[in-house]
Scaffold this motif. Sequence first.
Motif, mmCIF file in Angstrom:
data_model
loop_
_atom_site.group_PDB
_atom_site.id
_atom_site.type_symbol
_atom_site.label_atom_id
_atom_site.label_comp_id
_atom_site.label_asym_id
_atom_site.label_seq_id
_atom_site.Cartn_x
_atom_site.Cartn_y
_atom_site.Cartn_z
ATOM 1 N N LEU A 77 4.735 7.021 8.354
ATOM 2 C CA LEU A 77 4.796 7.291 6.916
ATOM 3 C C LEU A 77 5.910 8.234 6.484
ATOM 4 O O LEU A 77 6.199 8.343 5.302
ATOM 5 N N GLU A 78 6.542 8.950 7.430
ATOM 6 C CA GLU A 78 7.511 9.969 7.023
ATOM 7 C C GLU A 78 8.890 9.367 6.764
ATOM 8 O O GLU A 78 9.284 8.370 7.367
ATOM 9 N N ASP A 79 9.597 10.015 5.843
ATOM 10 C CA ASP A 79 10.970 9.601 5.550
ATOM 11 C C ASP A 79 11.933 10.358 6.461
ATOM 12 O O ASP A 79 11.509 11.029 7.409
ATOM 13 N N ASN A 80 13.239 10.280 6.171
ATOM 14 C CA ASN A 80 14.223 10.869 7.092
ATOM 15 C C ASN A 80 14.269 12.394 7.055
ATOM 16 O O ASN A 80 14.963 13.012 7.852
ATOM 17 N N ILE A 81 13.541 13.024 6.123
ATOM 18 C CA ILE A 81 13.466 14.498 6.123
ATOM 19 C C ILE A 81 12.048 14.979 6.445
ATOM 20 O O ILE A 81 11.716 16.144 6.234
ATOM 21 N N GLY A 82 11.216 14.058 6.950
ATOM 22 C CA GLY A 82 9.890 14.451 7.405
ATOM 23 C C GLY A 82 8.836 14.548 6.329
ATOM 24 O O GLY A 82 7.742 15.063 6.575
ATOM 25 N N GLU A 83 9.127 14.032 5.117
ATOM 26 C CA GLU A 83 8.138 14.044 4.038
ATOM 27 C C GLU A 83 7.504 12.664 3.895
ATOM 28 O O GLU A 83 7.985 11.675 4.442
ATOM 29 N N LEU A 84 6.414 12.599 3.135
ATOM 30 C CA LEU A 84 5.666 11.356 2.950
ATOM 31 C C LEU A 84 6.494 10.350 2.154
ATOM 32 O O LEU A 84 6.961 10.640 1.052
ATOM 33 N N ASP A 85 6.678 9.161 2.729
ATOM 34 C CA ASP A 85 7.390 8.068 2.062
ATOM 35 C C ASP A 85 6.353 7.254 1.292
ATOM 36 O O ASP A 85 5.624 6.443 1.864
ATOM 37 N N THR A 86 6.283 7.468 -0.032
ATOM 38 C CA THR A 86 5.219 6.841 -0.832
ATOM 39 C C THR A 86 5.373 5.325 -0.909
ATOM 40 O O THR A 86 4.378 4.598 -0.995
ATOM 41 N N ASP A 87 6.614 4.840 -0.887
ATOM 42 C CA ASP A 87 6.813 3.382 -0.898
ATOM 43 C C ASP A 87 6.259 2.755 0.377
ATOM 44 O O ASP A 87 5.605 1.704 0.337
ATOM 45 N N ARG A 88 6.547 3.393 1.479
ATOM 46 C CA ARG A 88 6.024 2.913 2.760
ATOM 47 C C ARG A 88 4.499 3.001 2.771
ATOM 48 O O ARG A 88 3.820 2.123 3.294
ATOM 49 N N GLN A 89 3.963 4.072 2.192
ATOM 50 C CA GLN A 89 2.519 4.253 2.129
ATOM 51 C C GLN A 89 1.865 3.110 1.355
ATOM 52 O O GLN A 89 0.867 2.524 1.804
ATOM 53 N N ASP A 90 2.437 2.746 0.192
ATOM 54 C CA ASP A 90 1.883 1.647 -0.610
ATOM 55 C C ASP A 90 1.964 0.321 0.131
ATOM 56 O O ASP A 90 1.044 -0.505 0.074
ATOM 57 N N GLU A 91 3.073 0.121 0.831
ATOM 58 C CA GLU A 91 3.258 -1.116 1.595
ATOM 59 C C GLU A 91 2.194 -1.257 2.678
ATOM 60 O O GLU A 91 1.605 -2.328 2.865
ATOM 61 N N LEU A 92 1.928 -0.161 3.392
ATOM 62 C CA LEU A 92 0.930 -0.200 4.467
ATOM 63 C C LEU A 92 -0.482 -0.367 3.917
ATOM 64 O O LEU A 92 -1.327 -1.012 4.537
ATOM 65 N N LYS A 93 -0.747 0.205 2.752
ATOM 66 C CA LYS A 93 -2.074 0.040 2.151
ATOM 67 C C LYS A 93 -2.314 -1.416 1.758
ATOM 68 O O LYS A 93 -3.429 -1.926 1.906
ATOM 69 N N ARG A 94 -1.264 -2.082 1.255
ATOM 70 C CA ARG A 94 -1.410 -3.498 0.897
ATOM 71 C C ARG A 94 -1.687 -4.349 2.131
ATOM 72 O O ARG A 94 -2.386 -5.364 2.063
ATOM 73 N N ALA A 95 -1.117 -3.927 3.268
ATOM 74 C CA ALA A 95 -1.312 -4.686 4.512
ATOM 75 C C ALA A 95 -2.625 -4.343 5.200
ATOM 76 O O ALA A 95 -3.010 -5.003 6.161
ATOM 77 N N ARG A 96 -3.332 -3.317 4.708
ATOM 78 C CA ARG A 96 -4.542 -2.834 5.384
ATOM 79 C C ARG A 96 -5.613 -3.910 5.501
ATOM 80 O O ARG A 96 -6.260 -4.049 6.533
ATOM 81 N N ARG A 97 -5.839 -4.692 4.450
ATOM 82 C CA ARG A 97 -6.904 -5.698 4.501
ATOM 83 C C ARG A 97 -6.639 -6.706 5.597
ATOM 84 O O ARG A 97 -7.536 -7.064 6.355
ATOM 85 N N ARG A 98 -5.414 -7.165 5.708
ATOM 86 C CA ARG A 98 -5.077 -8.112 6.783
ATOM 87 C C ARG A 98 -5.289 -7.466 8.139
ATOM 88 O O ARG A 98 -5.769 -8.095 9.078
ATOM 89 N N GLU A 99 -4.944 -6.179 8.255
ATOM 90 C CA GLU A 99 -5.079 -5.447 9.517
ATOM 91 C C GLU A 99 -6.550 -5.341 9.902
ATOM 92 O O GLU A 99 -6.908 -5.482 11.070
ATOM 93 N N GLU A 100 -7.419 -5.090 8.915
ATOM 94 C CA GLU A 100 -8.851 -4.977 9.199
ATOM 95 C C GLU A 100 -9.420 -6.298 9.682
ATOM 96 O O GLU A 100 -10.293 -6.342 10.545
ATOM 97 N N GLU A 101 -8.914 -7.422 9.121
ATOM 98 C CA GLU A 101 -9.362 -8.730 9.581
ATOM 99 C C GLU A 101 -8.934 -8.965 11.022
ATOM 100 O O GLU A 101 -9.697 -9.503 11.836
ATOM 101 N N GLU A 102 -7.723 -8.557 11.341
ATOM 102 C CA GLU A 102 -7.233 -8.695 12.712
ATOM 103 C C GLU A 102 -8.033 -7.819 13.667
ATOM 104 O O GLU A 102 -8.286 -8.198 14.810
ATOM 105 N N GLU A 103 -8.433 -6.647 13.171
ATOM 106 C CA GLU A 103 -9.237 -5.754 14.004
ATOM 107 C C GLU A 103 -10.538 -6.435 14.414
ATOM 108 O O GLU A 103 -10.967 -6.360 15.564
ATOM 109 N N GLU A 104 -11.169 -7.140 13.460
ATOM 110 C CA GLU A 104 -12.424 -7.814 13.753
ATOM 111 C C GLU A 104 -12.217 -8.896 14.815
ATOM 112 O O GLU A 104 -12.999 -9.036 15.747
#
Length: 635
Positions: A339-366
């Motif tokens: 999640l961190e950007d090139n200065i070690g802070e939270l990359d909010t765009d990356r965070q939103d992208e990963l949250k959108r992918a979370r549902r698919r990830e949970e299905e794969e987990e099952e």
Amino acid sequence: MASVNSDEWRAVCDKFTNAQNLTEVESRNDPENDPFRSKYKARELLREIYCSLKSFEAGEGEEESGGESGEQRPTEQPVDGQREDGQGISGDSPAGMRAAKLGAVEYYLGVNHVDTEELSAGQEHLMNCMKLLDRCRVSSENVSLFIHVRNQLGILWAGRDETEMAQGFLETAESNYQRYMKEDGSPPIDMTEYFTSEENLLTHQERTKRFELAYTHTMYYLAQVYQNLGETERAATYCHSTLQRQLRLNQFNPMEWALNAATLSQYYITKGRYMEGRHCLSAATVISGLAGEVPSEAAAQESETESERREHLRQKRAEIARCWIKYCLNLLQDSKKLLEDNIGELDTDRQDELKRARRREEEEEEKGRKSALLFGSEDTFDSIASLEEKVLCLFPLDFTEARSVFLVGQNYVTQAKEYFQMDGYVTDHIEILQDHSSLFRALAFFEEDLERRCKMHKRRVDMLEPICNDLNSQYYLLIRRQLMFELAETYSEMMDLKLTLANRQADTQSLDNHTIKKFNSLCSASAKYFQMFLDSLCSPEGKFPEILEEEVLRPALVARFRVARLHSRLISSVPPVQLENLNRSLENYKYVVQYCEAHPEAAAAAETELELSKEMVGLLPLKINRLKARMAANN
């Protein structure tokens, strides 16, 4: 061979039973000054059995050659075909059974010699067993012996650090098992049944259990062999299967099993396989509970042995708790890297992208869960699953999720510290505190409120600073260096946070006196601990080393660079103080540049720091000269 009901054969069976009893039961009570007494007695009985079998074999040989009638019997042919190499007699033929029985006695003699630390003699008997089995094909009558003898030879050669030799024997045992299960699969005769009367033969269920346990041992030893060969993925696979089989066969020591499962979890964690790691740790926690309750205080009348046992359980449970801490810490740290950007802070765009992918990830987990190797029987699986639900195995993507992982880790920190206390377990206790500090640092990354983030870092300082200052530098030098460096970095992070907060309200030149004082205090504290680290590298006479050892090269160069940077950032309205700070800053920047020029191989250890140091060595003299000029003009 003599009739099964004959007195001679019953005498052989009785001797075998006595030998087994001496080996497995009586030997536990042998005196310290004669530790192998029972096993030596068992060895004599086994030798007598061997002689009896050879005598029976000679007698049958006379009968087969014609006896009184003088008729020549035809050569016996294999009953069920031959081995794949075209050699040998079927295991279920009379000759095959004779070879198997003689081989079994050789096997038990081999194990006996190994147990009494006579390894060469043990190897000879085990190899004699192998030679006898070469006359047979693998069958239900001898497959168990085939596997047992190869297991023993695998252990023997592994103990001599001849890992590849051990691997050969164990992989052959594995292939024997797999081939037999594919071609036959019925519960095979156990070796002990060679010398058992018909009324005392094992049930099919017991035969199956013993055979599967022998193969479980094969897998257990192969896991160790692959680990020693550096084949960690295969080692983990075999270890996982071994643990699973031990539970299914109900053949395990609860605490030993739990520790092995917890250790395996650490492999999965390093590979980012948190679902498997969590499952191993949950199973370890549940199974360790089968070892009995541990009271808060031992009863006064408790025997010393029982007290030691309970202390052992407390220690092992604390070790499992430490594995849980590593799970939570690594999960948070790996999520931070995502999640961190090139200065070690939270990359909010990356965070939103990963949250959108979370549902698919949970299905794969099952799906992954269904294909994973799960532990537990009907009695334990629900308990394991219930424990798993309390902690994420997917990467936490926001503060709420990160905090849930942090709280689980912090709970296990408390459990681990209850056993590994400072009084008696200094190193362990400090390592647990360092992990606790790292948990706070990882959680702080997800915290948007800078004041609260700063308070988390203050918690880290509060837990580490007293110990760093109290530790004896003579005995705990390396640990103190670690603590000094971490404290220096923590104070630096707090300083940056305070400045960011202040700059949101005003520029640096307009900071109020309270803010400036706080900033300088944090800046000085960071510089102090970096300097303490550097001072710890000096000789007893206080001389800094001309050549830095490899293990401290980067930390030392980084510390010099950070001290330089910190002195240049100190805020002061007094020109002589400003000049002193800038000169100390330039001195440390120059050290980094000059050391890397004198030792070009060191440049790779601190590339970024070296580049910035060169830049500052060029700029700072100009700033210093301007300050001197102003001071001269004012005077």
